[in-house]
Scaffold this active site. Sequence first.
Site, PDB file in Angstrom:
ATOM      1  N   THR A   1      36.384  63.409  39.716  1.00 60.30           N
ATOM      2  CA  THR A   1      35.445  63.336  40.844  1.00 60.30           C
ATOM      3  C   THR A   1      34.264  64.266  40.648  1.00 60.30           C
ATOM      4  OG1 THR A   1      37.221  62.819  42.335  1.00 60.30           O
ATOM      5  CG2 THR A   1      35.262  63.695  43.340  1.00 60.30           C
TER       6      THR A   1
ATOM      7  N   TYR B   1      33.653  56.019  45.512  1.00 61.10           N
ATOM      8  CA  TYR B   1      32.906  56.547  44.373  1.00 61.10           C
ATOM      9  C   TYR B   1      33.616  56.185  43.087  1.00 61.10           C
ATOM     10  CZ  TYR B   1      36.509  60.086  43.956  1.00 61.10           C
ATOM     11  OH  TYR B   1      37.710  60.705  43.790  1.00 61.10           O
TER      12      TYR B   1
ATOM     13  N   THR C   1      41.159  65.930  39.808  1.00 59.30           N
ATOM     14  CA  THR C   1      42.211  66.734  40.456  1.00 59.30           C
ATOM     15  C   THR C   1      43.566  66.026  40.506  1.00 59.30           C
ATOM     16  OG1 THR C   1      41.539  65.906  42.620  1.00 59.30           O
ATOM     17  CG2 THR C   1      40.570  67.982  41.902  1.00 59.30           C
ATOM     18  N   ASP C   2      43.577  64.704  40.319  1.00 60.58           N
ATOM     19  CA  ASP C   2      44.843  63.963  40.481  1.00 60.58           C
ATOM     20  C   ASP C   2      45.953  64.485  39.564  1.00 60.58           C
ATOM     21  OD1 ASP C   2      43.663  62.373  42.366  1.00 60.58           O
ATOM     22  OD2 ASP C   2      43.612  60.554  41.158  1.00 60.58           O
TER      23      ASP C   2
ATOM     24  N   LYS D   1      48.878  69.839  43.655  1.00 59.73           N
ATOM     25  CA  LYS D   1      47.882  69.216  44.529  1.00 59.73           C
ATOM     26  C   LYS D   1      48.619  68.869  45.814  1.00 59.73           C
ATOM     27  CE  LYS D   1      44.309  65.711  44.889  1.00 59.73           C
ATOM     28  NZ  LYS D   1      43.492  64.668  44.275  1.00 59.73           N
TER      29      LYS D   1
ATOM     30  N   GLU E   1      75.439  71.658  44.002  1.00 59.43           N
ATOM     31  CA  GLU E   1      76.351  70.522  44.185  1.00 59.43           C
ATOM     32  C   GLU E   1      76.643  69.771  42.890  1.00 59.43           C
ATOM     33  OE1 GLU E   1      75.994  68.027  47.842  1.00 59.43           O
ATOM     34  OE2 GLU E   1      74.209  69.236  48.180  1.00 59.43           O
TER      35      GLU E   1
HETATM   36  N1  GLU Z   1      40.934  60.050  40.647  1.00 59.07           N
HETATM   37  C1  GLU Z   1      40.116  61.178  40.609  1.00 59.07           C
HETATM   38  C2  GLU Z   1      40.545  62.057  39.432  1.00 59.07           C
HETATM   39  O1  GLU Z   1      41.555  62.695  39.409  1.00 59.07           O
HETATM   40  C3  GLU Z   1      40.153  61.754  41.941  1.00 59.07           C
HETATM   41  C4  GLU Z   1      40.506  63.122  42.114  1.00 59.07           C
HETATM   42  C5  GLU Z   1      39.425  64.129  41.865  1.00 59.07           C
HETATM   43  O2  GLU Z   1      38.904  64.332  40.788  1.00 59.07           O
HETATM   44  O3  GLU Z   1      39.176  64.793  42.849  1.00 59.07           O
HETATM   45  O4  GLU Z   1      39.850  62.058  38.473  1.00 59.07           O
END
Ligand code: GLU
Length: 349
Positions: free
Chosen positions: A33, A46, A112-113, A185, A306
């Site tokens: 992103t 986007y 971020t994914d 995340k 367990e």
């Molecule tokens: N799909 C994107 C990625 O991980 C969205 C998450 C982001 O970068 O904020 O590249």
Amino acid sequence: MKQIKLILMALCCVSFIASAQKPTVYVLATGGTIAGEGKTEVNSAYTSGAITVDELLSAVPEINDIATIKGEQVANIGSQDMNDEVWLKLSKRVNELLKKSDVHAIVITHGTDTQEETAYFLNLTVKSDKPVILVGSMRPSTAISADGPRNIYNAVACAVDKSSKGKGVMVVMDDRILGADDLSKTNTLSVGTFQNPNFGELGIVYNGKPVYSREPMKRHTSKSEFDVSHLDKLPRVEIILSYSNATDLFVNAAVNAGVKGIVTAGVGNGNLTTVMQNALAAAVKNGVAVVRSSRIATGPTAQWDEIDDDKLGFSASWFVNPYRARVLLMLALTKTNNYKEIQRMFTEY
Ligand code: GLU
């Protein structure tokens, strides 16, 4: 005329000396992103990985005041498509660059994914104490109040600060510094999505300076035993979720597909339905390494509860969540598939 020439030469010398004194930071871009372009400034739609490293860096000219910046495009993908090939390329390039005495630190821009997975992979395969910092954003570069430029500035500010050495791979976002050892995340949209839910964040960025409040407690970077420098692929490991009524379907499918390891995202303290547990025990007998983790966001997946891991030949992931556990198991399997040895690694990393 002669005087003007002399003044110009003097100015050139001053700027050359000033730039020679600034630490060199490589910014390796992978997409996400932070390099995304939105349809409008307010719309959430986007495309990830649409702008280049040079365009990204031009949005934060202030970083040139604190470092000599060199940008490289390693990939340009949404991090949902991050893969072993890019990981190996990135790890090798980071190691190659950090061996150079004139390279001070690395900043990696990343979606971020799957940032927690890449950060952990690098935390275990980079052989240097120099700072390696991942940075992303939750809003695309075209959004009002895009968080990317501030995050990049903060990442470079942390990268050049001597207190950032020896802390393992870190993520800098939303004015906070997170360790790769416990990165999650936690929110699909919030700019403060990243947390270290078990151990707490490493520090904050305040007025463009890092302020650290804890050291990473786990083995990392120069103290890691993993070496991918001669590898061009990694052992295949899948993650399988448990839930009420979960069957042996996915365990059997994974074994039939020839996986080398399975990480479970179990219920509670890594518990599994009996049918799934039996299928996993059979998988171990067929040479597949099994690591129990949990779908719960915090707390350890501990041994001696367990499930009798020793009896079944399983390892427990402790504080390593399923996504990072998959990374560690892939690296572990480059050395061994002995469950006790793998268990040792899960207590140390
Ligand atoms: N799909 C994107 C990625 O991980 C969205 C998450 C982001 O970068 O904020 O590249």
